[in-house]
Design a protein around this motif. Structure first.
Motif, PDB file in Angstrom:
ATOM      1  N   GLU A  12     -10.660  37.100 -48.192  1.00 25.35           N
ATOM      2  CA  GLU A  12      -8.738  38.007 -48.367  1.00 25.35           C
ATOM      3  C   GLU A  12      -8.329  36.839 -47.312  1.00 25.35           C
ATOM      4  N   MET A  13      -7.284  36.440 -47.139  1.00 26.11           N
ATOM      5  CA  MET A  13      -5.765  35.401 -46.705  1.00 26.11           C
ATOM      6  C   MET A  13      -4.926  35.792 -47.478  1.00 26.11           C
ATOM      7  N   LEU A  14      -4.120  35.339 -45.982  1.00 27.87           N
ATOM      8  CA  LEU A  14      -2.732  35.340 -45.958  1.00 27.87           C
ATOM      9  C   LEU A  14      -2.599  34.033 -47.053  1.00 27.87           C
ATOM     10  N   VAL A  15      -1.933  33.878 -47.566  1.00 29.69           N
ATOM     11  CA  VAL A  15      -1.636  32.821 -49.098  1.00 29.69           C
ATOM     12  C   VAL A  15      -0.296  32.187 -49.360  1.00 29.69           C
ATOM     13  N   LEU A  16       0.579  31.052 -48.884  1.00 32.69           N
ATOM     14  CA  LEU A  16       1.957  30.924 -49.144  1.00 32.69           C
ATOM     15  C   LEU A  16       2.135  29.671 -50.295  1.00 32.69           C
ATOM     16  N   ILE A  17       2.620  30.248 -51.948  1.00 31.93           N
ATOM     17  CA  ILE A  17       2.693  29.820 -52.928  1.00 31.93           C
ATOM     18  C   ILE A  17       3.719  28.614 -52.511  1.00 31.93           C
ATOM     19  N   GLU A  18       3.006  27.231 -53.122  1.00 27.31           N
ATOM     20  CA  GLU A  18       3.720  25.848 -52.648  1.00 27.31           C
ATOM     21  C   GLU A  18       4.292  25.132 -53.485  1.00 27.31           C
ATOM     22  N   SER A  49      -0.039  27.112 -63.744  1.00 26.84           N
ATOM     23  CA  SER A  49      -0.611  27.806 -63.416  1.00 26.84           C
ATOM     24  C   SER A  49      -0.345  27.802 -61.460  1.00 26.84           C
ATOM     25  N   ALA A  50      -0.793  28.122 -60.438  1.00 25.51           N
ATOM     26  CA  ALA A  50      -0.404  27.537 -58.625  1.00 25.51           C
ATOM     27  C   ALA A  50      -0.570  27.310 -57.863  1.00 25.51           C
ATOM     28  N   PHE A  51      -0.569  26.660 -57.041  1.00 24.69           N
ATOM     29  CA  PHE A  51      -1.031  26.306 -56.326  1.00 24.69           C
ATOM     30  C   PHE A  51       0.016  26.990 -54.130  1.00 24.69           C
ATOM     31  N   GLY A  52      -1.294  27.187 -53.318  1.00 26.60           N
ATOM     32  CA  GLY A  52      -0.743  27.769 -51.954  1.00 26.60           C
ATOM     33  C   GLY A  52      -1.721  26.855 -51.185  1.00 26.60           C
ATOM     34  N   VAL A  53      -0.867  27.368 -50.153  1.00 23.97           N
ATOM     35  CA  VAL A  53      -2.254  26.666 -48.753  1.00 23.97           C
ATOM     36  C   VAL A  53      -2.505  28.631 -48.035  1.00 23.97           C
ATOM     37  N   ILE A  94       7.587  29.758 -56.001  1.00 21.15           N
ATOM     38  CA  ILE A  94       7.334  29.211 -54.449  1.00 21.15           C
ATOM     39  C   ILE A  94       8.108  29.958 -54.084  1.00 21.15           C
ATOM     40  N   GLY A  95       7.147  29.359 -52.405  1.00 23.28           N
ATOM     41  CA  GLY A  95       7.837  31.215 -52.038  1.00 23.28           C
ATOM     42  C   GLY A  95       6.965  31.809 -51.346  1.00 23.28           C
ATOM     43  N   ASP A  96       6.210  33.065 -52.402  1.00 15.14           N
ATOM     44  CA  ASP A  96       5.857  34.171 -51.943  1.00 15.14           C
ATOM     45  C   ASP A  96       4.976  34.178 -51.284  1.00 15.14           C
ATOM     46  N   GLU A  97       4.410  35.072 -50.299  1.00 15.11           N
ATOM     47  CA  GLU A  97       3.204  34.926 -49.379  1.00 15.11           C
ATOM     48  C   GLU A  97       2.939  36.554 -49.843  1.00 15.11           C
ATOM     49  N   VAL A  98       1.307  36.278 -50.775  1.00 19.12           N
ATOM     50  CA  VAL A  98       0.859  37.146 -51.050  1.00 19.12           C
ATOM     51  C   VAL A  98      -1.200  37.383 -50.122  1.00 19.12           C
ATOM     52  N   TYR A  99      -1.393  38.291 -50.386  1.00 19.09           N
ATOM     53  CA  TYR A  99      -3.053  38.089 -49.962  1.00 19.09           C
ATOM     54  C   TYR A  99      -3.658  38.480 -50.883  1.00 19.09           C
TER      55      TYR A  99
END
Length: 80
Positions: free
Chosen positions: A15-21, A28-32, A53-58
């Protein structure tokens, strides 16, 4: 005859906190994550969770396929 498929396999996710970039043309999407690793989100997950884009998700992730891991370290299985 239809049977329900029951699997005893449990993925060991991280589990990690990810910012959708980025949202790709394929939807499809990519985050960091906080370590700078790139995470892939497939189209079905993006649509179901209405990621933007800009969402933060676990994100609960597993290592990406070996042939893609050098560029995109993780792939997401589900988000909270």
């Amino acid at each position: 005859m239809l049977q329900d498929f029951q699997s005893n396999v449990k993925f060991n996710t991280h589990e990690m906190l990810v910012l959708i970039e980025d949202i790709a043309h394929s939807e499809s999407a990519f985050g960091v994550n906080e370590n700078g690793d790139i995470i892939f989100f497939n189209r079905r997950l993006v649509e179901k969770m209405k990621l933007e884009i800009g969402d933060e998700v676990y994100a609960n992730c597993i290592p990406n396929f070996e042939d893609k891991r050098d560029d995109v370290k993780w792939r997401c299985l589900f988000v909270k």
